[in-house]
Design an enzyme around this catalytic site. Sequence first.
Site, short mmCIF file in Angstrom:
data_model
loop_
_atom_site.label_atom_id
_atom_site.label_comp_id
_atom_site.label_asym_id
_atom_site.label_seq_id
_atom_site.Cartn_x
_atom_site.Cartn_y
_atom_site.Cartn_z
N LYS A 160 0.83 -1.21 0.00
CA LYS A 160 0.00 0.00 0.00
C LYS A 160 0.87 1.26 0.00
O LYS A 160 0.62 2.21 -0.75
CB LYS A 160 -0.94 -0.01 1.22
CG LYS A 160 -2.05 -1.05 1.09
CD LYS A 160 -2.85 -1.26 2.37
CE LYS A 160 -3.86 -2.40 2.15
NZ LYS A 160 -4.67 -2.71 3.34
N ASP B 101 -10.92 3.48 4.17
CA ASP B 101 -11.30 2.08 3.96
C ASP B 101 -12.82 1.90 3.88
O ASP B 101 -13.29 0.81 3.55
CB ASP B 101 -10.81 1.25 5.16
CG ASP B 101 -9.70 0.30 4.81
OD1 ASP B 101 -9.52 0.01 3.61
OD2 ASP B 101 -9.01 -0.17 5.73
N GLN C 246 -4.81 -1.57 9.60
CA GLN C 246 -4.70 -2.84 8.90
C GLN C 246 -5.35 -3.95 9.75
O GLN C 246 -5.07 -4.08 10.94
CB GLN C 246 -3.21 -3.16 8.64
CG GLN C 246 -2.97 -4.42 7.82
CD GLN C 246 -3.53 -4.34 6.40
OE1 GLN C 246 -3.66 -3.28 5.80
NE2 GLN C 246 -3.86 -5.49 5.84
N1 GUN Z 1 -6.83 -6.57 5.67
C1 GUN Z 1 -7.07 -7.23 4.53
N2 GUN Z 1 -7.67 -6.41 3.63
C2 GUN Z 1 -7.80 -5.21 4.22
C3 GUN Z 1 -8.36 -3.98 3.80
O1 GUN Z 1 -8.85 -3.79 2.68
N3 GUN Z 1 -8.32 -2.97 4.71
C4 GUN Z 1 -7.81 -3.15 5.97
N4 GUN Z 1 -7.82 -2.10 6.80
N5 GUN Z 1 -7.29 -4.29 6.39
C5 GUN Z 1 -7.30 -5.32 5.52
#
Ligand code: GUN
Length: 284
Positions: A50, A117, A94
């Site tokens: 990311k 998100d 996350q």
């Molecule tokens: N863990 C796996 N996919 C995601 C996501 O799209 N956002 C977040 N915050 N954690 C994740």
Amino acid sequence: MIKILDGKIIAQQIKAKIKSQVITITNRKPKLAVIIIGEDLASQMYVRTKIKACQECGIDGQVFSLTTTVTQKEIINKIEQLNSDNNIDGILVQLPLPKHLDTLAIINSITINKDVDGLTNINAGKLLQGDKKAMLPCTVKGILKLLNHYQIPISKQNITIINDSNIVGKPLALSLTNMGATVSIVHKLTKDLTIYTKEADIICSATGVYNIINSSQVKRDVVIIDVAINYQGKEKKVVGDINFEIMKNTASAITPVPGGVGPMTIAMLLENLMICYQLNNKYN
Ligand code: GUN
């Protein structure tokens, strides 16, 4: 011939567009804050991906790594500090979080304009109400973009989602329902998966179980959206939930793993961040 729904190419195009937008910004660049808690290797890898994508587009990314011993209060304090920091546009925690933490309380402490998100109760509620201004979770938005790009119809289609999470299954089901699809969510307690997969025009699978369904459980020309990332065998080959070789003579289209939904999720994170940037700059 089965069509490959290439998320990598579309994601590259979206990232190039974002990069060209960011270049034109003369004042403060957009900035993403990522909070990661604990030592989970997969989560660390996702966070690196990311941040790298942010950097490729000229977006600032800052990681806050907290140890597993961190308390709920300390995390919420950190989020509140980031909420009121005018240099931060988006906050991503996350997931999954270590078991002793209250995931919902933590996510819901993110201020709405920085909910990159789309996972807070406010954005989830907006989606439930069919409010088009809801920030959509990145994977959901990525799947919708992919389907739209390849002109795969959603309205009037039977869609089965094999996942009932707050990140993927539930918001995806709501989005598709809002677009006129008839959606089934199946999960661990579903008595007979095949009843739902066999009637589906589109199947979205995110279970973490390789080979979750085979070709006898789907109808001819089904579209398969494989959301999972699994590691197969000694060589730890990256695969999804669906065995491509088994489905290739039955399905009409499929997302590859890797190179399907994964890159789209990252591109949508950047797109959501740009939306947050605009929202935040309005009020600064
Ligand atoms: N863990 C796996 N996919 C995601 C996501 O799209 N956002 C977040 N915050 N954690 C994740």
